[in-house]
Design an enzyme around this catalytic site. Structure first.
Site, short mmCIF file in Angstrom:
data_model
loop_
_atom_site.label_atom_id
_atom_site.label_comp_id
_atom_site.label_asym_id
_atom_site.label_seq_id
_atom_site.Cartn_x
_atom_site.Cartn_y
_atom_site.Cartn_z
N ARG A 49 0.85 -1.19 0.00
CA ARG A 49 0.00 0.00 0.00
C ARG A 49 0.89 1.24 0.00
O ARG A 49 1.67 1.43 0.92
CB ARG A 49 -0.89 0.03 1.25
CG ARG A 49 -1.82 -1.16 1.40
CD ARG A 49 -2.56 -1.07 2.72
NE ARG A 49 -3.42 -2.20 2.94
CZ ARG A 49 -4.14 -2.39 4.06
NH1 ARG A 49 -4.05 -1.50 5.04
NH2 ARG A 49 -4.91 -3.45 4.19
N ASP A 51 0.97 5.36 0.20
CA ASP A 51 0.11 6.43 0.71
C ASP A 51 -0.19 7.47 -0.37
O ASP A 51 0.42 7.47 -1.44
CB ASP A 51 0.78 7.11 1.91
CG ASP A 51 0.87 6.20 3.12
OD1 ASP A 51 0.02 5.30 3.25
OD2 ASP A 51 1.78 6.40 3.95
N TYR A 111 12.83 1.34 -1.90
CA TYR A 111 12.27 2.69 -2.06
C TYR A 111 13.40 3.68 -2.25
O TYR A 111 14.52 3.47 -1.78
CB TYR A 111 11.49 3.11 -0.82
CG TYR A 111 10.13 2.48 -0.65
CD1 TYR A 111 8.98 3.12 -1.11
CD2 TYR A 111 9.98 1.25 -0.01
CE1 TYR A 111 7.72 2.56 -0.93
CE2 TYR A 111 8.74 0.68 0.16
CZ TYR A 111 7.61 1.34 -0.30
OH TYR A 111 6.37 0.78 -0.13
N ARG A 196 9.31 7.24 5.26
CA ARG A 196 9.24 8.69 5.47
C ARG A 196 9.65 9.07 6.89
O ARG A 196 10.24 10.13 7.12
CB ARG A 196 7.83 9.17 5.15
CG ARG A 196 7.51 9.12 3.66
CD ARG A 196 6.02 9.21 3.40
NE ARG A 196 5.46 10.46 3.90
CZ ARG A 196 4.16 10.68 4.03
NH1 ARG A 196 3.28 9.72 3.71
NH2 ARG A 196 3.73 11.84 4.48
#
Length: 251
Positions: A49, A51, A111, A196
């Site tokens: 998932r 964001d 990422y 993050r």
């Protein structure tokens, strides 16, 4: 038959990957396109998932199709793309075993987080504009500490549906680019908001607000309130998802 679909998307205008009652999502757009193309109700399941505002240069999902020849499905990339907005692009569709699972079979994900230091209209919604000085060496020193731990509760959103906050990080570090930095991190799995929050904490090190060794104390505390604030979603990209039955290729 079950199929994997490889796609990429610009997450700026989406409320994340997963379908939700209010807001346009990548999954909702994809499912609508697949349903229209194959003329049967299709619900995809993604490899994770992302964001709202987060991008993906590589993302996988699986879906099931009934009573259609395999050649028809795998050769439908152009047709599916024509039914999607320009911010979503299908790269390929291929058959897998009926037990293959886009989320649970993934063995690694990577990422990248982009930040730049000078105002640039061409980086709006694609990178975070950071105004200030950062100590590149200290941030990388702190990033290496992540490889020594497995419980990353301090970087996770509270009240998630995960049974464990353990992850195995195998790569973490910043690289300098013209006018900015890119942070790359790879692990077997990630928690909600984890990347993050990690970048936000490493930024504190770069600013000099905390010492490198304080990162160890933050991780050991397992408390989200001890870690740094989450950096904006615009700079985050899911760039790679690995499976034991899919040969990796450069994007």
């Amino acid at each position: 038959m079950r199929y994997f679909i490889e796609l990429s998307y610009d997450g700026t205008d989406f409320h994340g990957w997963q379908t939700q009652p209010n807001g346009i999502t990548v999954q909702a757009c994809l499912d609508k396109a697949l349903t229209t193309c194959f003329r049967q109700d299709i619900i995809s399941l993604g490899c994770g998932r992302t964001d709202a505002g987060v991008h993906a240069t590589q993302f996988y999902a699986h879906f099931d199709v009934f009573d259609l020849p395999e050649v028809t499905v795998v050769n439908s990339v152009t047709n599916v793309n024509s039914l999607l907005p320009y911010t979503i692009a299908i790269k390929r569709i291929f058959a897998v075993t009926n037990e293959a699972h886009a989320r649970f079979d993934a063995i690694a994900r990577a990422y990248k987080y982009h930040l730049h230091f000078e105002k640039d209209p061409f980086k709006i919604n694609k990178s975070w504009l950071y105004k200030g000085e950062l100590d590149f060496e200290k941030m990388n020193e702190a990033a290496q500490l992540l490889l020594n731990f497995t419980d990353f509760s301090c970087f996770s959103k509270s009240k998630t549906q995960t049974f464990t906050n353990n992850c195995k990080i195998t790569q973490a570090g910043f690289e300098k680019i013209d006018g900015g930095l890119i942070f790359t991190i790879k692990a077997d799995r990630f928690l909600r908001n984890m990347v993050r929050a990690i970048v936000g904490t490493l930024i504190l090190v770069g600013k000099g607000d905390i010492d490198v060794l304080e990162v160890t104390q933050i991780i050991e505390s397992k408390s989200r309130s001890k870690a740094g604030q989450s950096v904006p979603a615009c700079g985050l990209y899911l760039v790679a998802v690995e499976y034991p039955f899919i040969q990796s290729r450069k994007n």
